[in-house]
Scaffold this active site. Structure first.
Site, PDB file in Angstrom:
ATOM      1  N   TYR A 151      46.494  34.102  57.231  1.00  0.00           N
ATOM      2  CA  TYR A 151      45.372  33.507  57.683  1.00  0.00           C
ATOM      3  C   TYR A 151      45.171  31.700  57.058  1.00  0.00           C
ATOM      4  O   TYR A 151      44.062  31.423  57.645  1.00  0.00           O
ATOM      5  CB  TYR A 151      44.108  34.222  57.733  1.00  0.00           C
ATOM      6  N   LYS A 166      44.738  28.768  50.830  1.00  0.00           N
ATOM      7  CA  LYS A 166      45.365  29.110  50.744  1.00  0.00           C
ATOM      8  C   LYS A 166      46.363  28.032  52.066  1.00  0.00           C
ATOM      9  O   LYS A 166      47.880  27.723  51.543  1.00  0.00           O
ATOM     10  CB  LYS A 166      45.428  31.058  51.843  1.00  0.00           C
TER      11      LYS A 166
HETATM   12  C1  HXC Z   1      28.413  34.784  48.882  1.00  0.00           C
HETATM   13  C2  HXC Z   1      29.707  34.717  46.463  1.00  0.00           C
HETATM   14  C3  HXC Z   1      29.936  35.809  46.736  1.00  0.00           C
HETATM   15  C4  HXC Z   1      29.848  36.443  47.428  1.00  0.00           C
HETATM   16  C5  HXC Z   1      30.065  35.381  45.133  1.00  0.00           C
HETATM   17  N1  HXC Z   1      29.309  34.278  45.513  1.00  0.00           N
HETATM   18  N2  HXC Z   1      30.351  36.247  45.106  1.00  0.00           N
HETATM   19  N3  HXC Z   1      28.750  34.122  47.993  1.00  0.00           N
HETATM   20  N4  HXC Z   1      28.553  36.251  48.827  1.00  0.00           N
HETATM   21  N5  HXC Z   1      30.396  37.771  48.056  1.00  0.00           N
HETATM   22  C6  HXC Z   1      29.562  33.713  45.114  1.00  0.00           C
HETATM   23  C7  HXC Z   1      27.393  32.992  43.749  1.00  0.00           C
HETATM   24  O1  HXC Z   1      26.648  33.676  44.231  1.00  0.00           O
HETATM   25  C8  HXC Z   1      28.363  31.802  43.095  1.00  0.00           C
HETATM   26  O2  HXC Z   1      27.474  30.813  43.638  1.00  0.00           O
HETATM   27  C9  HXC Z   1      29.350  31.428  43.700  1.00  0.00           C
HETATM   28  O3  HXC Z   1      30.565  31.970  44.683  1.00  0.00           O
HETATM   29  C10 HXC Z   1      30.946  32.049  41.565  1.00  0.00           C
HETATM   30  O4  HXC Z   1      30.382  33.111  41.790  1.00  0.00           O
HETATM   31  P1  HXC Z   1      30.503  33.780  40.506  1.00  0.00           P
HETATM   32  O5  HXC Z   1      30.146  35.409  40.312  1.00  0.00           O
HETATM   33  O6  HXC Z   1      29.999  32.808  39.046  1.00  0.00           O
HETATM   34  O7  HXC Z   1      31.639  33.536  40.223  1.00  0.00           O
HETATM   35  P2  HXC Z   1      33.513  34.407  38.964  1.00  0.00           P
HETATM   36  O8  HXC Z   1      32.804  34.517  37.923  1.00  0.00           O
HETATM   37  O9  HXC Z   1      34.448  33.095  38.582  1.00  0.00           O
HETATM   38  O10 HXC Z   1      34.046  35.477  40.411  1.00  0.00           O
HETATM   39  C11 HXC Z   1      34.712  34.624  40.918  1.00  0.00           C
HETATM   40  C12 HXC Z   1      34.326  35.984  42.394  1.00  0.00           C
HETATM   41  C13 HXC Z   1      34.621  36.743  42.094  1.00  0.00           C
HETATM   42  C14 HXC Z   1      35.874  35.350  43.570  1.00  0.00           C
HETATM   43  C15 HXC Z   1      33.827  35.532  43.250  1.00  0.00           C
HETATM   44  O11 HXC Z   1      34.986  37.608  43.562  1.00  0.00           O
HETATM   45  C16 HXC Z   1      36.364  37.190  41.505  1.00  0.00           C
HETATM   46  O12 HXC Z   1      36.736  37.081  40.494  1.00  0.00           O
HETATM   47  N6  HXC Z   1      36.969  38.188  42.324  1.00  0.00           N
HETATM   48  C17 HXC Z   1      38.445  38.137  41.963  1.00  0.00           C
HETATM   49  C18 HXC Z   1      38.675  39.636  42.389  1.00  0.00           C
HETATM   50  C19 HXC Z   1      38.883  38.851  43.988  1.00  0.00           C
HETATM   51  O13 HXC Z   1      38.590  38.568  44.499  1.00  0.00           O
HETATM   52  N7  HXC Z   1      40.096  39.378  44.309  1.00  0.00           N
HETATM   53  C20 HXC Z   1      40.403  39.724  46.054  1.00  0.00           C
HETATM   54  C21 HXC Z   1      41.507  38.822  46.019  1.00  0.00           C
HETATM   55  S1  HXC Z   1      42.116  39.357  47.806  1.00  0.00           S
HETATM   56  P3  HXC Z   1      25.608  29.989  43.231  1.00  0.00           P
HETATM   57  O14 HXC Z   1      25.927  28.880  44.388  1.00  0.00           O
HETATM   58  O15 HXC Z   1      25.169  31.514  43.393  1.00  0.00           O
HETATM   59  O16 HXC Z   1      26.406  29.708  42.340  1.00  0.00           O
HETATM   60  C22 HXC Z   1      42.654  38.003  48.899  1.00  0.00           C
HETATM   61  C23 HXC Z   1      43.421  38.131  50.104  1.00  0.00           C
HETATM   62  C24 HXC Z   1      42.510  39.653  50.433  1.00  0.00           C
HETATM   63  O17 HXC Z   1      42.437  36.759  48.530  1.00  0.00           O
HETATM   64  C25 HXC Z   1      42.927  39.452  52.372  1.00  0.00           C
HETATM   65  C26 HXC Z   1      42.934  40.379  52.647  1.00  0.00           C
HETATM   66  C27 HXC Z   1      43.660  40.849  54.007  1.00  0.00           C
HETATM   67  P1  NAP Z   2      43.113  41.993  43.673  1.00  0.00           P
HETATM   68  O1  NAP Z   2      43.512  43.021  43.019  1.00  0.00           O
HETATM   69  O2  NAP Z   2      41.499  41.645  43.273  1.00  0.00           O
HETATM   70  O3  NAP Z   2      43.975  40.711  42.254  1.00  0.00           O
HETATM   71  C1  NAP Z   2      43.678  39.021  41.925  1.00  0.00           C
HETATM   72  C2  NAP Z   2      43.959  39.269  40.269  1.00  0.00           C
HETATM   73  O4  NAP Z   2      43.677  38.164  39.935  1.00  0.00           O
HETATM   74  C3  NAP Z   2      43.280  40.320  39.406  1.00  0.00           C
HETATM   75  O5  NAP Z   2      44.460  40.613  38.536  1.00  0.00           O
HETATM   76  C4  NAP Z   2      42.348  39.568  38.596  1.00  0.00           C
HETATM   77  O6  NAP Z   2      42.262  39.674  37.369  1.00  0.00           O
HETATM   78  C5  NAP Z   2      43.157  37.556  38.825  1.00  0.00           C
HETATM   79  N1  NAP Z   2      41.884  36.458  39.067  1.00  0.00           N
HETATM   80  C6  NAP Z   2      41.487  36.140  39.211  1.00  0.00           C
HETATM   81  N2  NAP Z   2      40.715  35.121  39.277  1.00  0.00           N
HETATM   82  C7  NAP Z   2      41.569  34.527  38.227  1.00  0.00           C
HETATM   83  C8  NAP Z   2      41.499  33.181  37.496  1.00  0.00           C
HETATM   84  N3  NAP Z   2      40.163  32.724  38.012  1.00  0.00           N
HETATM   85  N4  NAP Z   2      42.505  33.311  36.207  1.00  0.00           N
HETATM   86  C9  NAP Z   2      43.484  34.261  36.473  1.00  0.00           C
HETATM   87  N5  NAP Z   2      43.409  35.297  36.908  1.00  0.00           N
HETATM   88  C10 NAP Z   2      42.850  35.293  38.043  1.00  0.00           C
HETATM   89  O7  NAP Z   2      43.520  41.396  44.481  1.00  0.00           O
HETATM   90  P2  NAP Z   2      45.038  41.805  45.918  1.00  0.00           P
HETATM   91  O8  NAP Z   2      44.632  42.690  46.758  1.00  0.00           O
HETATM   92  O9  NAP Z   2      45.552  42.293  44.979  1.00  0.00           O
HETATM   93  O10 NAP Z   2      45.135  40.275  45.567  1.00  0.00           O
HETATM   94  C11 NAP Z   2      46.394  39.720  44.980  1.00  0.00           C
HETATM   95  C12 NAP Z   2      47.114  38.483  45.617  1.00  0.00           C
HETATM   96  O11 NAP Z   2      47.558  38.656  46.776  1.00  0.00           O
HETATM   97  C13 NAP Z   2      45.279  37.021  45.965  1.00  0.00           C
HETATM   98  O12 NAP Z   2      46.272  36.043  46.055  1.00  0.00           O
HETATM   99  C14 NAP Z   2      45.665  37.940  47.416  1.00  0.00           C
HETATM  100  O13 NAP Z   2      44.706  36.121  47.735  1.00  0.00           O
HETATM  101  C15 NAP Z   2      46.226  37.781  48.306  1.00  0.00           C
HETATM  102  N6  NAP Z   2      46.466  39.009  49.441  1.00  0.00           N
HETATM  103  C16 NAP Z   2      45.996  40.346  49.044  1.00  0.00           C
HETATM  104  C17 NAP Z   2      45.941  40.820  50.402  1.00  0.00           C
HETATM  105  C18 NAP Z   2      45.809  42.080  50.504  1.00  0.00           C
HETATM  106  O14 NAP Z   2      45.817  42.874  51.627  1.00  0.00           O
HETATM  107  N7  NAP Z   2      44.883  42.575  49.678  1.00  0.00           N
HETATM  108  C19 NAP Z   2      46.462  40.644  51.236  1.00  0.00           C
HETATM  109  C20 NAP Z   2      46.830  38.505  51.793  1.00  0.00           C
HETATM  110  C21 NAP Z   2      47.349  37.945  50.816  1.00  0.00           C
HETATM  111  P3  NAP Z   2      41.165  39.066  36.363  1.00  0.00           P
HETATM  112  O15 NAP Z   2      39.828  39.174  36.907  1.00  0.00           O
HETATM  113  O16 NAP Z   2      41.162  39.815  35.339  1.00  0.00           O
HETATM  114  O17 NAP Z   2      41.228  37.780  36.415  1.00  0.00           O
END
Ligand code: HXC
Ligand code: NAP
Length: 262
Positions: A151, A166
């Protein structure tokens, strides 16, 4: 599970996997350890990283855990220094840590945008920059493998910051492939499609009720497995990847070219 590679493929290597405590990162860390590498798992939640390292140790592998927020350059530098100090070097960096959520761009706050770009793109820069000297000294040719998504180049409605971040990572890997190719470091990215049983697929597809919609666009008829991505990382980290530099290895079952069933 490792029925594909020689069990000593990565003997003697030290690998850092950011976000290695869960999902694709954990699967990757587990496979690299099975192939002989010492694996360093970094994430914000130390207990999650520790649990992951413990599971690798229990399976006979070698692993350690560090609290790490990839947004914090001095913390990243400190972890890299400790790894080099304790393990004598660093050979493989997997930039896997990421954040993502679905949000229409007109509803997205500047901090929401900044947060994703900070974790994904700036975090990848921080880790790559901090690891440069150690990777450059690797006797196995240093590797940086960054996890992106296809994407990145198609655009990603509902996930604008992740798509932009990305795409930035992809560009960074291409740049570093050239800048660091003669510095003993190979830089590549892997672009997974939707991978089943992950937080990413849950957030972006399942929770939005879009699983069937997405699945219907995957030519091979299934979501990827976590192992599909871990094996791609192992390939790029291995001697088989020694002449691969600056590429995007797309592991998405053909999704990037599909408009759905004809
Ligand atoms: C809109 C959102 C939101 C949501 C958070 N925010 N979640 N806005 N919709 N669902 C906003 C908050 O309101 C805030 O803005 C800002 O983002 C920061 O939020 P925090 O919660 O303070 O951030 P933080 O604690 O740093 O957490 C980061 C995070 C959280 C990204 C928001 O979800 C996280 O820790 N994610 C890690 C795991 C993850 O995302 N895994 C998936 C990766 S998969 P304001 O303005 O209110 O301050 C991937 C690809 C998937 O990357 C592909 C699938 C095919
Ligand atoms: P996930 O389980 O949520 O993994 C994300 C990991 O990143 C968590 O272990 C989280 O651990 C860590 N992380 C998040 N913020 C961080 C920070 N600020 N510093 C250090 N660590 C941090 O998600 P996933 O689905 O396995 O995805 C893994 C990777 O694959 C990502 O790069 C994602 O974009 C990519 N990807 C996933 C998919 C899919 O279908 N799942 C598709 C395309 C690409 P903590 O919360 O402990 O920090």
């Amino acid at each position: 599970m490792n029925e594909i590679f020689r069990p000593d493929l990565l003997d003697g290597r030290v690998a850092v996997v950011t976000g290695g405590g869960t999902g694709l990162g954990l699967e990757t860390a587990t496979l690299l350890a099975r192939l002989g590498a010492h694996v360093v798992i970094g994430g914000r939640r130390l207990e999650v990283a520790r649990e992951a390292a413990a599971s690798i140790l229990a399976a006979g592998g070698s692993a350690s855990a560090y609290q790490l927020d990839v947004r914090d350059f001095s913390e990243v530098e400190s972890v890299v220094a400790q790894v080099v100090d304790q393990h004598g070097g660093l050979d493989i960096l997997v930039n896997n840590a990421a954040g993502n959520f679905r949000c229409k761009t007109e509803d997205l706050s500047p901090n929401g945008w900044r947060t994703i770009v900070d974790i994904d793109l700036n975090g990848t820069f921080n880790c790559s920059r901090a690891a440069f000297a150690a990777l450059s000294a690797s006797p196995h040719v240093g590797r940086i493998i960054s996890i992106i998504t296809s994407y990145a180049w198609s655009g990603w409605p509902g996930c604008a910051p992740a798509a932009a971040a990305k795409a930035g990572i992809q560009s960074l890997m291409r740049t570093l492939a050239v800048e660091w190719g003669d510095r003993n470091i190979l830089c590549n990215s892997i672009a997974p499609g939707a991978i089943g049983d992950t937080e990413g697929a849950k957030r972006i597809h399942e929770d939005a009720g879009r699983t069937d919609h997405e699945l219907s666009r995957v030519p091979v008829g299934r979501f990827g497995s976590r192992h599909d991505i871990a094996t791609a990382v192992a390939y790029l980290a291995s001697p088989a990847g020694r002449y691969v530099n600056g590429t995007d290895l797309v592991v998405d079952g053909g999704r990037q070219f599909s408009f759905g069933k004809a």
